[in-house]
Design a protein around this motif. Sequence first.
Motif, PDB file in Angstrom:
ATOM      1  N   LEU A 199      15.714  56.423  35.549  1.00 44.70           N
ATOM      2  CA  LEU A 199      16.766  57.439  35.500  1.00 44.70           C
ATOM      3  C   LEU A 199      17.101  57.980  36.885  1.00 44.70           C
ATOM      4  N   GLU A 200      16.165  57.859  37.851  1.00 45.47           N
ATOM      5  CA  GLU A 200      16.468  58.327  39.201  1.00 45.47           C
ATOM      6  C   GLU A 200      17.598  57.494  39.813  1.00 45.47           C
ATOM      7  N   SER A 201      17.559  56.188  39.582  1.00 44.20           N
ATOM      8  CA  SER A 201      18.616  55.325  40.115  1.00 44.20           C
ATOM      9  C   SER A 201      19.943  55.572  39.410  1.00 44.20           C
ATOM     10  N   VAL A 202      19.884  55.975  38.133  1.00 39.32           N
ATOM     11  CA  VAL A 202      21.110  56.194  37.357  1.00 39.32           C
ATOM     12  C   VAL A 202      21.976  57.249  38.019  1.00 39.32           C
ATOM     13  N   ALA A 203      21.352  58.332  38.529  1.00 40.34           N
ATOM     14  CA  ALA A 203      22.117  59.400  39.156  1.00 40.34           C
ATOM     15  C   ALA A 203      22.902  58.867  40.353  1.00 40.34           C
ATOM     16  N   ASP A 204      22.273  58.031  41.182  1.00 41.25           N
ATOM     17  CA  ASP A 204      22.970  57.452  42.338  1.00 41.25           C
ATOM     18  C   ASP A 204      24.091  56.520  41.892  1.00 41.25           C
ATOM     19  N   ILE A 205      23.838  55.757  40.828  1.00 40.71           N
ATOM     20  CA  ILE A 205      24.858  54.820  40.347  1.00 40.71           C
ATOM     21  C   ILE A 205      26.057  55.578  39.798  1.00 40.71           C
ATOM     22  N   LEU A 206      25.807  56.683  39.071  1.00 40.09           N
ATOM     23  CA  LEU A 206      26.916  57.488  38.550  1.00 40.09           C
ATOM     24  C   LEU A 206      27.752  58.046  39.688  1.00 40.09           C
ATOM     25  N   SER A 207      27.081  58.472  40.762  1.00 43.63           N
ATOM     26  CA  SER A 207      27.823  58.964  41.923  1.00 43.63           C
ATOM     27  C   SER A 207      28.679  57.852  42.524  1.00 43.63           C
ATOM     28  N   GLU A 208      28.116  56.652  42.579  1.00 39.70           N
ATOM     29  CA  GLU A 208      28.868  55.509  43.089  1.00 39.70           C
ATOM     30  C   GLU A 208      30.064  55.192  42.196  1.00 39.70           C
ATOM     31  N   LEU A 209      29.874  55.285  40.882  1.00 36.01           N
ATOM     32  CA  LEU A 209      30.974  55.016  39.949  1.00 36.01           C
ATOM     33  C   LEU A 209      32.093  56.035  40.114  1.00 36.01           C
ATOM     34  N   ARG A 210      31.744  57.291  40.286  1.00 33.99           N
ATOM     35  CA  ARG A 210      32.789  58.318  40.469  1.00 33.99           C
ATOM     36  C   ARG A 210      33.541  58.098  41.777  1.00 33.99           C
ATOM     37  N   THR A 211      32.820  57.634  42.796  1.00 31.46           N
ATOM     38  CA  THR A 211      33.500  57.316  44.050  1.00 31.46           C
ATOM     39  C   THR A 211      34.492  56.172  43.851  1.00 31.46           C
ATOM     40  N   LEU A 212      34.058  55.145  43.121  1.00 34.32           N
ATOM     41  CA  LEU A 212      34.971  54.039  42.825  1.00 34.32           C
ATOM     42  C   LEU A 212      36.163  54.529  42.009  1.00 34.32           C
ATOM     43  N   ARG A 213      35.890  55.422  41.057  1.00 34.49           N
ATOM     44  CA  ARG A 213      36.974  55.957  40.211  1.00 34.49           C
ATOM     45  C   ARG A 213      38.013  56.663  41.067  1.00 34.49           C
ATOM     46  N   SER A 214      37.565  57.385  42.095  1.00 29.55           N
ATOM     47  CA  SER A 214      38.511  58.130  42.934  1.00 29.55           C
ATOM     48  C   SER A 214      39.407  57.197  43.738  1.00 29.55           C
ATOM     49  N   ARG A 215      39.011  55.947  43.887  1.00 31.77           N
ATOM     50  CA  ARG A 215      39.802  55.004  44.666  1.00 31.77           C
ATOM     51  C   ARG A 215      40.666  54.089  43.808  1.00 31.77           C
ATOM     52  N   ILE A 216      40.527  54.185  42.488  1.00 36.77           N
ATOM     53  CA  ILE A 216      41.327  53.336  41.603  1.00 36.77           C
ATOM     54  C   ILE A 216      42.760  53.856  41.553  1.00 36.77           C
ATOM     55  N   THR A 217      43.711  52.963  41.722  1.00 33.22           N
ATOM     56  CA  THR A 217      45.130  53.313  41.624  1.00 33.22           C
ATOM     57  C   THR A 217      45.798  52.426  40.586  1.00 33.22           C
ATOM     58  N   VAL A 218      46.742  53.022  39.860  1.00 32.74           N
ATOM     59  CA  VAL A 218      47.526  52.288  38.862  1.00 32.74           C
ATOM     60  C   VAL A 218      48.992  52.415  39.241  1.00 32.74           C
ATOM     61  N   PRO A 219      49.742  51.307  39.350  1.00 35.06           N
ATOM     62  CA  PRO A 219      51.161  51.381  39.751  1.00 35.06           C
ATOM     63  C   PRO A 219      51.969  52.272  38.805  1.00 35.06           C
ATOM     64  N   GLU A 220      52.932  52.953  39.376  1.00 34.92           N
ATOM     65  CA  GLU A 220      53.833  53.769  38.571  1.00 34.92           C
ATOM     66  C   GLU A 220      54.751  52.857  37.742  1.00 34.92           C
ATOM     67  N   PRO A 221      55.254  53.369  36.608  1.00 34.12           N
ATOM     68  CA  PRO A 221      56.123  52.529  35.757  1.00 34.12           C
ATOM     69  C   PRO A 221      57.303  51.940  36.500  1.00 34.12           C
ATOM     70  N   ALA A 222      57.790  52.660  37.509  1.00 32.40           N
ATOM     71  CA  ALA A 222      58.962  52.166  38.228  1.00 32.40           C
ATOM     72  C   ALA A 222      58.660  50.901  39.007  1.00 32.40           C
ATOM     73  N   SER A 223      57.379  50.698  39.316  1.00 33.38           N
ATOM     74  CA  SER A 223      57.022  49.511  40.096  1.00 33.38           C
ATOM     75  C   SER A 223      56.880  48.275  39.246  1.00 33.38           C
ATOM     76  N   ALA A 224      56.880  48.446  37.927  1.00 36.99           N
ATOM     77  CA  ALA A 224      56.742  47.286  37.046  1.00 36.99           C
ATOM     78  C   ALA A 224      58.066  46.575  36.971  1.00 36.99           C
ATOM     79  N   THR A 225      58.054  45.315  37.293  1.00 40.43           N
ATOM     80  CA  THR A 225      59.291  44.529  37.334  1.00 40.43           C
ATOM     81  C   THR A 225      59.480  43.680  36.113  1.00 40.43           C
ATOM     82  N   ALA A 226      58.500  43.626  35.260  1.00 44.59           N
ATOM     83  CA  ALA A 226      58.631  42.814  34.057  1.00 44.59           C
ATOM     84  C   ALA A 226      57.806  43.431  32.959  1.00 44.59           C
ATOM     85  N   SER A 227      58.088  43.129  31.736  1.00 41.87           N
ATOM     86  CA  SER A 227      57.303  43.625  30.602  1.00 41.87           C
ATOM     87  C   SER A 227      57.218  42.541  29.547  1.00 41.87           C
ATOM     88  N   LEU A 228      56.229  42.724  28.688  1.00 41.64           N
ATOM     89  CA  LEU A 228      56.049  41.733  27.619  1.00 41.64           C
ATOM     90  C   LEU A 228      57.079  41.976  26.527  1.00 41.64           C
TER      91      LEU A 228
END
Length: 796
Positions: free
Chosen positions: A767-796
């Motif tokens: 469980l000690e390592s879990v705390a560090d991994i959760l911190s790493e996951l939140r850091t990754l989450r802060s860097r995730i970006t999703v394109p705005e709808p206007a940037s989508a050029t095609a749809s299904l």
Amino acid sequence: LCESLAISGTAMASSGSFDDLQVTLESIIGRDNNINSMGLRSADGDLIVSAGEHEKHWDPDSTNAAQQMKVPIFRKDERFGELEVSFVGTGGLLGLNHWAPAWLLVVLIPACLIQFSFFMRKTLDSLDPNGAVPDHVRGALDTLTVGLLLIDIRDRILFANRLLAESIGIDPHDAVGQKAGSLEWIQDSDCDELPWQESLRKEEMIHGRILHFDHSGRRITFSVNCTPILGQGLMVTFEDITLFEENKIELAKARDEAERASQSKSAFLANMSHEIRTPMNAILGFTEVLRRNIERNESKRQRHLNTIHSSGTHLLNLINDILDLSKIEAERLEVESIPCAVHRVIADVATVMKVRADEKNISLDYQFDGAIPETITSDPARLRQVLTNLVGNAIKFTEQGGVRIITRLAGTDKHPQLVIQVVDTGIGMSPEQAAKIFDPFSQADASVTRRFGGTGLGLSISKQLAEALGGGVVVTSEEGVGSVFTVTIDTGAISDVEMIKPTQADLESEFEEEEHLEISLPEMRVLLVDDGEENRDLMSVILEEAGTEFATAENGLEAVQLATEREWDVILMDMQMPVMDGYTATRKLREQGYDKPIIALTAHAMEQAEQECLDAGCSGFLTKPIDFDRLIVTLAEIAGIEVSAASQQPPTKGNDDSAENNPPAMIEPDNGELDMNESETIENALGGDPITSTLPMQKERFRKIVSQFVDRLDERFDAMDRALAQGDATQLVELGHWLKGASGNCGFAVVAETALKLEQSGQDGDLESVADILSELRTLRSRITVPEPASATASL
């Protein structure tokens, strides 16, 4: 007279016969007129027995030895008191002038005593100590299975038995009379006192002391026990434990070597998993991107092709390394001796490895210092393998600058050799690190493996291959400056070979195009069972594009209900779910007579996991993240439909609407760290750049699925925090398992890899390592970006 009385008084005092002593004293006074009185006074000053008027005649303060004398009385070896005698005075000096012979006694007796003491000491020293141990006792002690010394209180050896004498290389007869401490004993501690000296001083037994003795180039080790013989000396036994100590040392060395080997093999297996899966990720992922015509930018397509080529080459080299290692260990390594164009081998290696160098924005060049033979006699495949390992290693450890391959002819006319140097401006090594890098399964240190990856096989195999080619490999390095690996190989006879000086412009390679599968599935009824909403949404897109009619369920219980209410051609069953897992649901359906195919979906890729699924009643087995082509092929086989292959057509720049119906395959998360030849997106994720999904985000359906996944991350992270605070490892494993599969399917390989570490730490209870991994996951989450709808050029 006083000494005689003292002896009698001691005997009577010891037996308590004070009445007898009283009679004796009175009798002596009655017979000798020169004695005034006599008395026995205790050590406390009490007069116990007296004769005559002793208190009257005795003067405690008198120093006249001619009139008063006292002699000590002992009782059981302790001072009991004193016998006091008062004499009648005789006149003259000390009462001697009236008795002339007394003067002779005063002078002669002390002189004789002094002379006698010197004579006795010399006589005792000259006595043969062998006489202290009778012959029949010697014979018995010589048969003992332990060494034995008899030592007197002056540390002289009285007897040394045969076994001890042979062990330390002394003559038992010559040893008698020597000081035992004068022998060259070696102690483990800094104590100057030998065990028998300590035993004699303390007058107590000493057990288990360790002494060493060097004899005939070998150190003998004894366990020493000392037993004092009161008033006589000591008996010292020596148990030879040399073999035991040597075995203990060897066992400790063997244990340490086994532990190091086990750690090296474990690290090797972990690294091997990483090294195999990493290029496979790139190969399969970018192949899908190109086969489905998702990427339409020509320069990026070319870069993807280069990555596929370099990853395939890396994987092939890795497989060769594994095979070569087994051959080397079995001493069955074989090399050829055929004509070989070294300049073309170098060019091929540089062309393949340049893709990896370009990905790191470093240079990779090669040059020829002087003319070299157009061909030599060697093994081109082995030489290519050596150079690929060395150049790949140089690129891996170089962040800035570049790598250069320098080739020249050396040696003598009778024994010409080629010298190939791989020079880099990388991190370099210390002399200690450089000394062990050619050992199998080894790298400079553990941090190198964590940071750069690798199996630790390449350099070891390269060195042995170069030796098999008639040369070798050496390294010079400086930390922070770089390294130079120098390879030498025999050229064979070159007297009749043309000498050339090729240039880099003359040596180039080309790539070939690939084919892709064309998705073609008729309508079929599919029940998709998965507890992850993102997984259901993503696979729904694929099933919809494949033309299937499908429904979804969140757990095994819902799957059992839907399977009994409607007819399905196939059930895609996730095996790890809440409420009811896939194993239980499959068993229940089979027990109820359900005979349609059930395909297991699981993140466990081990053979035993597949067997568990088949034992539960599953018809097939697919690992997560799902390989879409394999899924389509599996469904097509169930439907009896043949999947066709069509040639890839060169894409045009800009958007191609025909690509919208071809979703890409997922890049499978790796069990180890990401390597340098991963995709640009994953490479950026390891730094500080924004993290984006590898799915075609220009398509609305994919963008929506990714957005929903990202929006749900914070809620899931909070649940992980609560589970950690409660110490609920089971919940952490479940959440980590969900995140691993969902993030991988949504195109976030770096998140999937970190989630795998979370799941493993939960399974290990760390469980000690879990705390560090959760911190790493939140850091990754802060860097995730999703394109705005206007940037989508095609749809299904």
